[in-house]
Design a protein around this motif. Structure first.
Motif, PDB file in Angstrom:
ATOM      1  N   LYS A 260       0.835  -1.205   0.000  1.00 46.78           N
ATOM      2  CA  LYS A 260       0.000   0.000   0.000  1.00 46.78           C
ATOM      3  C   LYS A 260       0.866   1.250   0.000  1.00 46.78           C
ATOM      4  N   LEU A 261       0.231   2.379  -0.292  1.00 52.08           N
ATOM      5  CA  LEU A 261       0.929   3.651  -0.299  1.00 52.08           C
ATOM      6  C   LEU A 261       1.199   4.128   1.128  1.00 52.08           C
ATOM      7  N   ARG A 262       2.197   4.974   1.262  1.00 51.75           N
ATOM      8  CA  ARG A 262       2.476   5.606   2.550  1.00 51.75           C
ATOM      9  C   ARG A 262       1.456   6.723   2.766  1.00 51.75           C
ATOM     10  N   VAL A 263       0.796   6.688   3.907  1.00 50.72           N
ATOM     11  CA  VAL A 263      -0.278   7.637   4.171  1.00 50.72           C
ATOM     12  C   VAL A 263      -0.087   8.348   5.497  1.00 50.72           C
ATOM     13  N   LEU A 264      -0.712   9.494   5.612  1.00 49.42           N
ATOM     14  CA  LEU A 264      -0.653  10.268   6.848  1.00 49.42           C
ATOM     15  C   LEU A 264      -1.486   9.605   7.937  1.00 49.42           C
ATOM     16  N   VAL A 265      -0.912   9.520   9.111  1.00 51.89           N
ATOM     17  CA  VAL A 265      -1.629   9.031  10.294  1.00 51.89           C
ATOM     18  C   VAL A 265      -2.068  10.207  11.155  1.00 51.89           C
ATOM     19  N   ALA A 266      -1.133  11.109  11.429  1.00 55.72           N
ATOM     20  CA  ALA A 266      -1.428  12.255  12.278  1.00 55.72           C
ATOM     21  C   ALA A 266      -0.403  13.345  12.031  1.00 55.72           C
ATOM     22  N   GLY A 267      -0.826  14.595  12.188  1.00 53.52           N
ATOM     23  CA  GLY A 267       0.069  15.730  12.045  1.00 53.52           C
ATOM     24  C   GLY A 267      -0.106  16.689  13.205  1.00 53.52           C
ATOM     25  N   ILE A 268       0.947  17.438  13.493  1.00 59.45           N
ATOM     26  CA  ILE A 268       0.899  18.417  14.572  1.00 59.45           C
ATOM     27  C   ILE A 268       1.683  19.647  14.150  1.00 59.45           C
ATOM     28  N   THR A 269       1.073  20.814  14.360  1.00 57.69           N
ATOM     29  CA  THR A 269       1.743  22.064  13.998  1.00 57.69           C
ATOM     30  C   THR A 269       2.691  22.493  15.105  1.00 57.69           C
ATOM     31  N   THR A 270       3.411  23.579  14.858  1.00 62.01           N
ATOM     32  CA  THR A 270       4.343  24.074  15.867  1.00 62.01           C
ATOM     33  C   THR A 270       3.620  24.577  17.110  1.00 62.01           C
ATOM     34  N   THR A 271       2.357  24.923  16.962  1.00 63.52           N
ATOM     35  CA  THR A 271       1.580  25.414  18.099  1.00 63.52           C
ATOM     36  C   THR A 271       0.741  24.323  18.756  1.00 63.52           C
ATOM     37  N   GLY A 272       0.890  23.103  18.279  1.00 65.73           N
ATOM     38  CA  GLY A 272       0.194  21.985  18.909  1.00 65.73           C
ATOM     39  C   GLY A 272      -1.145  21.619  18.307  1.00 65.73           C
ATOM     40  N   ARG A 273      -1.510  22.249  17.208  1.00 63.64           N
ATOM     41  CA  ARG A 273      -2.761  21.898  16.542  1.00 63.64           C
ATOM     42  C   ARG A 273      -2.585  20.550  15.857  1.00 63.64           C
ATOM     43  N   THR A 274      -3.554  19.665  16.025  1.00 60.46           N
ATOM     44  CA  THR A 274      -3.402  18.300  15.529  1.00 60.46           C
ATOM     45  C   THR A 274      -4.431  17.941  14.472  1.00 60.46           C
ATOM     46  N   ASN A 275      -4.082  16.942  13.689  1.00 57.25           N
ATOM     47  CA  ASN A 275      -4.963  16.425  12.649  1.00 57.25           C
ATOM     48  C   ASN A 275      -4.751  14.921  12.572  1.00 57.25           C
ATOM     49  N   TYR A 276      -5.834  14.165  12.476  1.00 51.45           N
ATOM     50  CA  TYR A 276      -5.731  12.706  12.477  1.00 51.45           C
ATOM     51  C   TYR A 276      -6.479  12.096  11.297  1.00 51.45           C
ATOM     52  N   ALA A 277      -5.964  10.999  10.815  1.00 47.22           N
ATOM     53  CA  ALA A 277      -6.709  10.205   9.851  1.00 47.22           C
ATOM     54  C   ALA A 277      -7.951   9.648  10.545  1.00 47.22           C
ATOM     55  N   ASP A 278      -9.033   9.529   9.809  1.00 49.15           N
ATOM     56  CA  ASP A 278     -10.278   9.050  10.405  1.00 49.15           C
ATOM     57  C   ASP A 278     -10.107   7.687  11.075  1.00 49.15           C
ATOM     58  N   SER A 279      -9.256   6.863  10.503  1.00 51.19           N
ATOM     59  CA  SER A 279      -9.094   5.499  10.997  1.00 51.19           C
ATOM     60  C   SER A 279      -8.442   5.421  12.372  1.00 51.19           C
ATOM     61  N   VAL A 280      -7.807   6.504  12.815  1.00 48.46           N
ATOM     62  CA  VAL A 280      -7.104   6.461  14.116  1.00 48.46           C
ATOM     63  C   VAL A 280      -7.666   7.448  15.124  1.00 48.46           C
ATOM     64  N   LYS A 281      -8.628   8.258  14.720  1.00 46.64           N
ATOM     65  CA  LYS A 281      -9.198   9.252  15.641  1.00 46.64           C
ATOM     66  C   LYS A 281      -9.756   8.580  16.884  1.00 46.64           C
ATOM     67  N   GLY A 282      -9.421   9.157  18.031  1.00 46.14           N
ATOM     68  CA  GLY A 282      -9.883   8.610  19.293  1.00 46.14           C
ATOM     69  C   GLY A 282      -9.010   7.502  19.845  1.00 46.14           C
ATOM     70  N   ARG A 283      -8.067   7.018  19.046  1.00 43.59           N
ATOM     71  CA  ARG A 283      -7.168   5.946  19.503  1.00 43.59           C
ATOM     72  C   ARG A 283      -5.710   6.391  19.562  1.00 43.59           C
ATOM     73  N   PHE A 284      -5.301   7.244  18.659  1.00 38.20           N
ATOM     74  CA  PHE A 284      -3.908   7.697  18.592  1.00 38.20           C
ATOM     75  C   PHE A 284      -3.822   9.155  19.044  1.00 38.20           C
ATOM     76  N   THR A 285      -2.678   9.497  19.652  1.00 38.68           N
ATOM     77  CA  THR A 285      -2.409  10.868  20.057  1.00 38.68           C
ATOM     78  C   THR A 285      -0.998  11.246  19.645  1.00 38.68           C
ATOM     79  N   ILE A 286      -0.897  12.318  18.875  1.00 39.10           N
ATOM     80  CA  ILE A 286       0.410  12.823  18.465  1.00 39.10           C
ATOM     81  C   ILE A 286       0.813  13.962  19.391  1.00 39.10           C
ATOM     82  N   SER A 287       2.100  14.026  19.711  1.00 42.14           N
ATOM     83  CA  SER A 287       2.593  15.122  20.552  1.00 42.14           C
ATOM     84  C   SER A 287       4.046  15.393  20.182  1.00 42.14           C
ATOM     85  N   ARG A 288       4.553  16.507  20.670  1.00 44.96           N
ATOM     86  CA  ARG A 288       5.923  16.879  20.361  1.00 44.96           C
ATOM     87  C   ARG A 288       6.574  17.546  21.553  1.00 44.96           C
TER      88      ARG A 288
END
Length: 115
Positions: free
Chosen positions: A43-71
């Motif tokens: 399969k292709l490489r796909v986005l799981v989650a992203g986080i901006t420099t200010t902590g704003r996050t974005n998640y793939a629908d398939s992982v929402k509520g289960r995964f947490t990205i942080s920095r």
């Protein structure tokens, strides 16, 4: 040149948890949005989650509520907390700039979810 080193993967049973880390070299980490990506076999490489420099996050629908990205900008490290893992989460996980993926890819870390 930024180097990315992913770690923390492994074999886990369905419903289990893992925390991935991405260590980066260089000082530009703190001024870049970062993301976790994954690639399953065939399969292709796909986005799981992203986080901006200010902590704003974005998640793939398939992982929402289960995964947490942080920095942690002081440590130049990106994290992905993964809970309630499912067999379909099995993949090699990578970190990179979000959303442009402009850095050279690291080796990734294998996550296998299986009973």
């Amino acid at each position: 040149q930024v180097q990315l080193v992913e770690s923390g993967g492994g074999l886990v049973q369905p419903g289990g948890s893992l925390t991935l880390s991405c260590a980066t070299s260089g000082t530009i980490f703190s001024i870049n949005a970062m993301g976790w990506y994954r690639q399953a076999p065939g399969k292709l490489r796909v986005l799981v989650a992203g986080i901006t420099t200010t902590g704003r996050t974005n998640y793939a629908d398939s992982v929402k509520g289960r995964f947490t990205i942080s920095r942690d900008n002081a440590k130049n490290t990106l994290y992905l907390q993964m809970n309630n893992l499912k067999p379909e989460d099995t993949a090699v996980y990578y970190c990179n700039e979000y959303p442009g993926r402009s850095f050279s890819w690291g080796r990734g870390t294998q996550v296998t979810v299986s009973s």
